[in-house]
Write a protein that holds these residues in place. Structure first.
Motif, PDB file in Angstrom:
ATOM      1  N   LEU A   7       0.840  -1.203   0.000  1.00  0.00           N
ATOM      2  CA  LEU A   7       0.000   0.000   0.000  1.00  0.00           C
ATOM      3  C   LEU A   7       0.871   1.247   0.000  1.00  0.00           C
ATOM      4  CD1 LEU A   7      -2.796  -0.851   2.608  1.00  0.00           C
ATOM      5  CD2 LEU A   7      -2.969  -0.892   0.118  1.00  0.00           C
ATOM      6  N   ASP A   8       0.478   2.235  -0.746  1.00  0.00           N
ATOM      7  CA  ASP A   8       1.171   3.520  -0.771  1.00  0.00           C
ATOM      8  C   ASP A   8       0.277   4.581  -0.145  1.00  0.00           C
ATOM      9  OD1 ASP A   8       3.446   2.556  -2.167  1.00  0.00           O
ATOM     10  OD2 ASP A   8       2.321   2.665  -4.055  1.00  0.00           O
ATOM     11  N   HIS A   9       0.905   5.540   0.509  1.00  0.00           N
ATOM     12  CA  HIS A   9       0.135   6.646   1.072  1.00  0.00           C
ATOM     13  C   HIS A   9       0.621   7.962   0.498  1.00  0.00           C
ATOM     14  CE1 HIS A   9       3.520   7.795   3.680  1.00  0.00           C
ATOM     15  NE2 HIS A   9       3.612   6.528   4.073  1.00  0.00           N
ATOM     16  N   ALA A  10      -0.220   8.971   0.607  1.00  0.00           N
ATOM     17  CA  ALA A  10       0.115  10.300   0.096  1.00  0.00           C
ATOM     18  C   ALA A  10       1.088  10.998   1.040  1.00  0.00           C
ATOM     19  CB  ALA A  10      -1.174  11.118  -0.053  1.00  0.00           C
ATOM     20  N   PRO A  35      -6.599   5.612   0.377  1.00  0.00           N
ATOM     21  CA  PRO A  35      -7.975   5.121   0.296  1.00  0.00           C
ATOM     22  C   PRO A  35      -8.146   3.935   1.251  1.00  0.00           C
ATOM     23  CG  PRO A  35      -7.018   5.396  -1.899  1.00  0.00           C
ATOM     24  CD  PRO A  35      -5.891   5.527  -0.925  1.00  0.00           C
ATOM     25  N   GLN A  36      -9.245   3.888   1.970  1.00  0.00           N
ATOM     26  CA  GLN A  36      -9.484   2.752   2.857  1.00  0.00           C
ATOM     27  C   GLN A  36      -9.529   1.466   2.024  1.00  0.00           C
ATOM     28  OE1 GLN A  36     -13.310   2.605   4.785  1.00  0.00           O
ATOM     29  NE2 GLN A  36     -12.654   1.106   6.321  1.00  0.00           N
ATOM     30  N   PRO A  37      -8.613   0.511   2.266  1.00  0.00           N
ATOM     31  CA  PRO A  37      -8.572  -0.712   1.450  1.00  0.00           C
ATOM     32  C   PRO A  37      -9.598  -1.747   1.930  1.00  0.00           C
ATOM     33  CG  PRO A  37      -6.747  -0.712   3.001  1.00  0.00           C
ATOM     34  CD  PRO A  37      -7.489   0.594   3.221  1.00  0.00           C
ATOM     35  N   LEU A  38     -10.843  -1.508   1.610  1.00  0.00           N
ATOM     36  CA  LEU A  38     -11.932  -2.361   2.094  1.00  0.00           C
ATOM     37  C   LEU A  38     -11.735  -3.826   1.717  1.00  0.00           C
ATOM     38  CD1 LEU A  38     -14.909   0.023   1.248  1.00  0.00           C
ATOM     39  CD2 LEU A  38     -14.142  -0.622   3.542  1.00  0.00           C
ATOM     40  N   ARG A  80     -19.192  -5.596  11.257  1.00  0.00           N
ATOM     41  CA  ARG A  80     -18.102  -5.555  10.291  1.00  0.00           C
ATOM     42  C   ARG A  80     -17.366  -4.222  10.390  1.00  0.00           C
ATOM     43  NH1 ARG A  80     -19.275  -7.569   5.961  1.00  0.00           N
ATOM     44  NH2 ARG A  80     -17.848  -6.508   4.551  1.00  0.00           N
ATOM     45  N   VAL A  81     -16.133  -4.204   9.947  1.00  0.00           N
ATOM     46  CA  VAL A  81     -15.370  -2.960   9.943  1.00  0.00           C
ATOM     47  C   VAL A  81     -16.103  -1.932   9.092  1.00  0.00           C
ATOM     48  CG1 VAL A  81     -13.162  -1.867   9.428  1.00  0.00           C
ATOM     49  CG2 VAL A  81     -13.216  -4.259  10.191  1.00  0.00           C
ATOM     50  N   PRO A  82     -16.396  -0.754   9.622  1.00  0.00           N
ATOM     51  CA  PRO A  82     -17.218   0.206   8.877  1.00  0.00           C
ATOM     52  C   PRO A  82     -16.508   0.795   7.658  1.00  0.00           C
ATOM     53  CG  PRO A  82     -17.253   0.665  11.233  1.00  0.00           C
ATOM     54  CD  PRO A  82     -16.162  -0.328  11.009  1.00  0.00           C
ATOM     55  N   ASP A  83     -17.322   1.221   6.722  1.00  0.00           N
ATOM     56  CA  ASP A  83     -16.856   1.940   5.536  1.00  0.00           C
ATOM     57  C   ASP A  83     -16.732   3.419   5.924  1.00  0.00           C
ATOM     58  OD1 ASP A  83     -16.661   3.369   3.150  1.00  0.00           O
ATOM     59  OD2 ASP A  83     -17.996   2.033   2.054  1.00  0.00           O
ATOM     60  N   PHE A  84     -15.513   3.959   5.870  1.00  0.00           N
ATOM     61  CA  PHE A  84     -15.289   5.338   6.295  1.00  0.00           C
ATOM     62  C   PHE A  84     -16.129   6.328   5.486  1.00  0.00           C
ATOM     63  CE2 PHE A  84     -10.605   4.537   7.786  1.00  0.00           C
ATOM     64  CZ  PHE A  84     -11.064   3.558   8.650  1.00  0.00           C
ATOM     65  N   ALA A  85     -16.289   6.075   4.202  1.00  0.00           N
ATOM     66  CA  ALA A  85     -17.018   7.008   3.343  1.00  0.00           C
ATOM     67  C   ALA A  85     -18.462   7.160   3.808  1.00  0.00           C
ATOM     68  CB  ALA A  85     -16.967   6.544   1.892  1.00  0.00           C
ATOM     69  N   ALA A  91     -22.926  16.724  10.521  1.00  0.00           N
ATOM     70  CA  ALA A  91     -23.124  17.090  11.923  1.00  0.00           C
ATOM     71  C   ALA A  91     -22.153  18.169  12.393  1.00  0.00           C
ATOM     72  CB  ALA A  91     -22.988  15.852  12.804  1.00  0.00           C
ATOM     73  N   THR A  92     -20.866  18.005  12.088  1.00  0.00           N
ATOM     74  CA  THR A  92     -19.867  18.919  12.657  1.00  0.00           C
ATOM     75  C   THR A  92     -18.796  19.358  11.660  1.00  0.00           C
ATOM     76  OG1 THR A  92     -18.509  17.058  13.435  1.00  0.00           O
ATOM     77  CG2 THR A  92     -20.130  17.973  14.988  1.00  0.00           C
ATOM     78  N   GLY A  93     -18.896  18.933  10.403  1.00  0.00           N
ATOM     79  CA  GLY A  93     -17.910  19.334   9.415  1.00  0.00           C
ATOM     80  C   GLY A  93     -16.607  18.566   9.471  1.00  0.00           C
ATOM     81  N   TRP A  94     -16.558  17.505  10.270  1.00  0.00           N
ATOM     82  CA  TRP A  94     -15.360  16.665  10.335  1.00  0.00           C
ATOM     83  C   TRP A  94     -15.447  15.537   9.314  1.00  0.00           C
ATOM     84  CZ3 TRP A  94     -10.844  16.291  13.386  1.00  0.00           C
ATOM     85  CH2 TRP A  94     -10.663  17.356  14.281  1.00  0.00           C
ATOM     86  N   GLN A  95     -14.303  14.934   9.017  1.00  0.00           N
ATOM     87  CA  GLN A  95     -14.257  13.692   8.264  1.00  0.00           C
ATOM     88  C   GLN A  95     -13.124  12.839   8.808  1.00  0.00           C
ATOM     89  OE1 GLN A  95     -12.740  13.806   4.175  1.00  0.00           O
ATOM     90  NE2 GLN A  95     -12.230  15.975   4.463  1.00  0.00           N
ATOM     91  N   ILE A  96     -13.223  11.544   8.606  1.00  0.00           N
ATOM     92  CA  ILE A  96     -12.132  10.653   8.976  1.00  0.00           C
ATOM     93  C   ILE A  96     -11.358  10.291   7.717  1.00  0.00           C
ATOM     94  CG2 ILE A  96     -13.182   9.758  11.063  1.00  0.00           C
ATOM     95  CD1 ILE A  96     -14.201   7.376   9.572  1.00  0.00           C
ATOM     96  N   VAL A  97     -10.041  10.149   7.880  1.00  0.00           N
ATOM     97  CA  VAL A  97      -9.177   9.786   6.763  1.00  0.00           C
ATOM     98  C   VAL A  97      -8.362   8.567   7.167  1.00  0.00           C
ATOM     99  CG1 VAL A  97      -9.048  12.072   5.715  1.00  0.00           C
ATOM    100  CG2 VAL A  97      -7.427  11.475   7.532  1.00  0.00           C
TER     101      VAL A  97
END
Length: 296
Positions: free
Chosen positions: A20-23, A29-32, A75-80, A89-95
């Motif tokens: 896996l490569d990261h930026a 991207p979450q590797p589902l 199951r492990v949740p889908d971040f999207a 709700a608050t303008g946040w996101q998870i990455v």
């Protein structure tokens, strides 16, 4: 979570991220497709046992956030999918990130209302303890409170402060604040002390120890006291700090910390288990079973 000490990437982090490569900002991207049936079963086990024990122990704001997000139980949740509700709700996101990330990258994400979540999950033999954060700790432990507007603003303010603290050479002081609030904080409520720190919320054993054990101290929140107190990374905490409200946290973070850093410069830090004469003591610990290894 950021790297708060010198850090060697654990073998499990290396194994999970092979290929896996990261930026540049450590996101990917979450590797589902990488989650196995065993991973989903491990998530379900962890989720079920924490949800069974947390009512009456965790603060109402955490439970409200967990319900509003409708985090998957089996199951492990889908971040999207979670980001749609979180952003509204608050303008946040998870990455998604590969694991622990450098301080400056972590702070920049928080300052821009992005919460880094390790994408991979611990293995079945590690259900009760994993030193590095995984997706259960990061997502289940941290993200529900990001649905609370006041706590969400506090975490952004912390990120903005962290960017400045690094330039001022004050990261250890700020790391202690994060540890004793975001990770291992307690809150005083009309119903009694409750958990809000993610390091407790995501741990079955510390969820019990932090509230029920006679061993640790439980002391009222004091910003400078916390910033000058060492902590534990290898055992349960010797001291838990208790806030009165999330508004108290936000208000404490609002001022420019530069004067605080100057005030604490050269001052010897308190040991993790110290109780000071000026402390507002909810409970003075018996010190039973305390490890003699060094504090951080």
């Amino acid at each position: 979570m950021m790297e708060t000490t010198s850090f060697t990437v654990p073998d499990i982090t290396v194994r999970k991220n092979v290929g896996l490569d990261h930026a540049a900002d450590f996101t990917l991207p979450q590797p589902l497709e990488r989650y196995s049936a065993e991973d989903h079963q491990t998530w379900a086990t962890l989720y079920r046992r924490q949800c069974e024990m947390l009512p009456g122990r965790v603060c109402d704001e955490f439970l409200a956030g967990l319900e509003a997000l409708a985090i998957d139980a089996d199951r492990v949740p889908d971040f999207a999918r979670l980001n749609l509700k979180l952003a509204a709700a608050t303008g946040w996101q998870i990455v998604a990130v590969p694991g622990l990330i450098p301080d400056e990258v972590f702070f920049e994400h928080l300052a821009n209302r992005r919460f880094p979540v390790t994408w991979w999950l611990r293995e079945p033999q590690q259900l009760d303890y994993l030193q590095e954060p995984d997706v259960f700790h990061d997502l289940f432990g941290h993200v529900p409170l990001l649905m609370n507007p006041v706590f969400a603003d506090y975490l952004q303010a912390y990120g903005l402060g962290g960017m400045k603290a690094k330039d001022l050479g004050a990261l250890p002081l700020l790391a202690r604040l994060y540890w004793y609030t975001v990770e291992f904080g307690l809150i005083d409520t009309p119903q009694g002390l409750r958990i809000y720190g993610a390091g407790i919320v995501s741990s079955k054993s510390e969820s019990v120890y932090s509230l029920d054990s006679d061993s640790p101290n439980r002391i009222g929140f004091d910003l400078l006291r916390i910033m000058n107190t060492r902590y534990r990374i290898d055992t349960f905490q010797k001291t838990y700090f208790v806030i009165d409200s999330f508004q108290q946290l936000f208000d404490a973070t609002a001022p420019d910390f530069t004067a605080y850093y100057r005030q604490l410069q050269g001052v010897a830090a308190h040991a993790a288990g110290d109780v000071l004469p000026q402390d507002r003591v909810f409970h003075r610990g018996s010190r039973a079973g305390w490890a003699e290894t060094d504090d951080i």
